[in-house]
Design a protein around this motif. Structure first.
Motif, PDB file in Angstrom:
ATOM      1  N   TYR A 125       9.219   3.298  16.842  1.00  0.00           N
ATOM      2  CA  TYR A 125       8.018   3.155  16.030  1.00  0.00           C
ATOM      3  C   TYR A 125       8.412   3.023  14.560  1.00  0.00           C
ATOM      4  N   TYR A 126       7.778   2.082  13.908  1.00  0.00           N
ATOM      5  CA  TYR A 126       8.012   1.882  12.476  1.00  0.00           C
ATOM      6  C   TYR A 126       6.725   2.197  11.729  1.00  0.00           C
ATOM      7  N   LEU A 127       6.811   3.114  10.745  1.00  0.00           N
ATOM      8  CA  LEU A 127       5.643   3.512   9.960  1.00  0.00           C
ATOM      9  C   LEU A 127       5.611   2.718   8.662  1.00  0.00           C
ATOM     10  N   THR A 128       4.558   1.957   8.471  1.00  0.00           N
ATOM     11  CA  THR A 128       4.395   1.169   7.263  1.00  0.00           C
ATOM     12  C   THR A 128       3.124   1.606   6.537  1.00  0.00           C
ATOM     13  N   SER A 129       2.928   1.098   5.330  1.00  0.00           N
ATOM     14  CA  SER A 129       1.718   1.444   4.582  1.00  0.00           C
ATOM     15  C   SER A 129       1.526   0.446   3.449  1.00  0.00           C
ATOM     16  N   THR A 130       0.361   0.485   2.843  1.00  0.00           N
ATOM     17  CA  THR A 130       0.059  -0.383   1.708  1.00  0.00           C
ATOM     18  C   THR A 130       0.729   0.159   0.444  1.00  0.00           C
ATOM     19  N   PRO A 131       0.875  -0.682  -0.587  1.00  0.00           N
ATOM     20  CA  PRO A 131       1.421  -0.192  -1.867  1.00  0.00           C
ATOM     21  C   PRO A 131       0.614   0.981  -2.431  1.00  0.00           C
ATOM     22  N   LYS A 132      -0.703   0.927  -2.294  1.00  0.00           N
ATOM     23  CA  LYS A 132      -1.559   1.996  -2.803  1.00  0.00           C
ATOM     24  C   LYS A 132      -1.228   3.320  -2.123  1.00  0.00           C
ATOM     25  N   ALA A 133      -1.083   3.296  -0.807  1.00  0.00           N
ATOM     26  CA  ALA A 133      -0.760   4.521  -0.081  1.00  0.00           C
ATOM     27  C   ALA A 133       0.610   5.057  -0.485  1.00  0.00           C
ATOM     28  N   ALA A 171      13.520  -8.087  18.200  1.00  0.00           N
ATOM     29  CA  ALA A 171      12.430  -8.539  19.070  1.00  0.00           C
ATOM     30  C   ALA A 171      12.627  -8.081  20.501  1.00  0.00           C
ATOM     31  N   GLU A 172      13.881  -7.886  20.925  1.00  0.00           N
ATOM     32  CA  GLU A 172      14.147  -7.542  22.319  1.00  0.00           C
ATOM     33  C   GLU A 172      14.002  -6.046  22.600  1.00  0.00           C
ATOM     34  N   GLU A 173      13.753  -5.247  21.560  1.00  0.00           N
ATOM     35  CA  GLU A 173      13.577  -3.814  21.753  1.00  0.00           C
ATOM     36  C   GLU A 173      12.107  -3.441  21.620  1.00  0.00           C
ATOM     37  N   ARG A 174      11.776  -2.275  22.127  1.00  0.00           N
ATOM     38  CA  ARG A 174      10.392  -1.803  22.072  1.00  0.00           C
ATOM     39  C   ARG A 174      10.097  -1.235  20.686  1.00  0.00           C
ATOM     40  N   TRP A 175       9.499  -2.044  19.841  1.00  0.00           N
ATOM     41  CA  TRP A 175       9.117  -1.576  18.508  1.00  0.00           C
ATOM     42  C   TRP A 175       7.611  -1.716  18.327  1.00  0.00           C
ATOM     43  N   THR A 176       6.984  -0.656  17.861  1.00  0.00           N
ATOM     44  CA  THR A 176       5.562  -0.671  17.536  1.00  0.00           C
ATOM     45  C   THR A 176       5.424  -0.333  16.054  1.00  0.00           C
ATOM     46  N   VAL A 177       4.779  -1.212  15.298  1.00  0.00           N
ATOM     47  CA  VAL A 177       4.548  -0.974  13.875  1.00  0.00           C
ATOM     48  C   VAL A 177       3.196  -0.286  13.705  1.00  0.00           C
ATOM     49  N   VAL A 178       3.192   0.862  13.046  1.00  0.00           N
ATOM     50  CA  VAL A 178       1.973   1.645  12.850  1.00  0.00           C
ATOM     51  C   VAL A 178       1.641   1.669  11.365  1.00  0.00           C
ATOM     52  N   ASP A 179       0.493   1.120  10.996  1.00  0.00           N
ATOM     53  CA  ASP A 179       0.026   1.174   9.605  1.00  0.00           C
ATOM     54  C   ASP A 179      -0.605   2.545   9.379  1.00  0.00           C
ATOM     55  N   THR A 180       0.039   3.350   8.570  1.00  0.00           N
ATOM     56  CA  THR A 180      -0.408   4.733   8.353  1.00  0.00           C
ATOM     57  C   THR A 180      -1.250   4.895   7.098  1.00  0.00           C
ATOM     58  N   SER A 181      -1.609   3.794   6.452  1.00  0.00           N
ATOM     59  CA  SER A 181      -2.263   3.858   5.138  1.00  0.00           C
ATOM     60  C   SER A 181      -3.499   4.740   5.119  1.00  0.00           C
ATOM     61  N   GLU A 182      -4.313   4.645   6.159  1.00  0.00           N
ATOM     62  CA  GLU A 182      -5.579   5.386   6.210  1.00  0.00           C
ATOM     63  C   GLU A 182      -5.537   6.536   7.204  1.00  0.00           C
ATOM     64  N   LEU A 183      -4.337   6.921   7.629  1.00  0.00           N
ATOM     65  CA  LEU A 183      -4.208   7.942   8.662  1.00  0.00           C
ATOM     66  C   LEU A 183      -3.524   9.193   8.123  1.00  0.00           C
ATOM     67  N   ARG A 184      -3.964  10.353   8.601  1.00  0.00           N
ATOM     68  CA  ARG A 184      -3.267  11.594   8.323  1.00  0.00           C
ATOM     69  C   ARG A 184      -2.054  11.698   9.249  1.00  0.00           C
ATOM     70  N   PRO A 185      -1.038  12.469   8.875  1.00  0.00           N
ATOM     71  CA  PRO A 185       0.127  12.622   9.756  1.00  0.00           C
ATOM     72  C   PRO A 185      -0.249  13.069  11.162  1.00  0.00           C
TER      73      PRO A 185
END
Length: 214
Positions: A125-133, A171-185
């Protein structure tokens, strides 16, 4: 393949907090989890190089030490993996990304070797976010390293680094990108735990107890 899940992302992504919450959530669901930070194994030589890295403000010198550490850890992984389910906060991707993004013109850094030797996790899992966050989180958490400070003070570079790491996801591995910008941990951890347990049930139903909806 490493039996566990890997959480990746840039500084100020909340990885460490999410991993702690995930460990507790998965254990409560019948999947006892062991937490790992940066490296799968604990070895005195890794601690020595980490201590040396903290002595210098030079990012390149720091990444030489970190690159050596991840290669030592990967070599140990190839000899045999720990038992149980691992919840890992950073691993090989962070170091490949650091080397290639921050030192693109430096020859000798073993980025390709790390890539070639890395072992994928069962769940990634990859945690990403907006510049503001990112800016808001940087204000809430004190800087822990030279790179933390650099990214906090250079938000455009921070966002570019985030996007660069996403571009590296195999691409061949199981990766899920999660946008955490509006989410609590807590919400991020619950989302990932639910996904992992669902997929484990689908692949091997007897390995875990049923998940209790919340």
């Amino acid at each position: 393949m490493i039996h566990g899940l890997l959480i990746e992302g840039t500084d100020y992504a909340g990885k460490t907090t999410v991993c702690k919450l995930l460990g507790a959530r998965l254990s409560a669901a019948g999947l006892p989890a062991r937490l790992g930070h940066c490296y799968v194994f604990d070895m005195p030589i890794l601690d020595h190089f980490l201590a040396e890295a903290k002595r210098t403000p030079d990012l390149l010198e720091i990444d030489w030490f970190y690159s050596a550490n991840i290669l030592l850890d990967l070599a140990r992984c190839h000899r045999g993996l720990p038992s149980g389910f691992l919840v890992q906060d950073r691993h090989w991707l962070s170091q490949v990304g650091r080397n290639r993004f921050f030192h693109p013109d430096v020859s000798g850094l073993p980025s390709q070797l790390i890539w070639d030797e890395h072992l994928p996790f069962a769940f990634n899992y990859y945690l990403t976010s907006t510049p503001k966050a990112k800016r808001e989180r940087a204000l809430l958490r004190p800087s822990k390293s030279v790179r933390d400070t650099h990214l906090r003070d250079n938000p455009e570079r921070h966002q570019a680094y985030d996007e660069y790491l996403v571009s590296l996801l195999p691409a061949e591995e199981r990766w899920t990108v999660v946008d955490t910008s509006e989410l609590r941990p807590e919400q991020v951890a619950e989302r990932i735990a639910t996904d992992v347990l669902r997929r484990l049930h689908a692949e091997a139903p007897a390995q875990v107890r049923p998940v209790v909806a919340r």
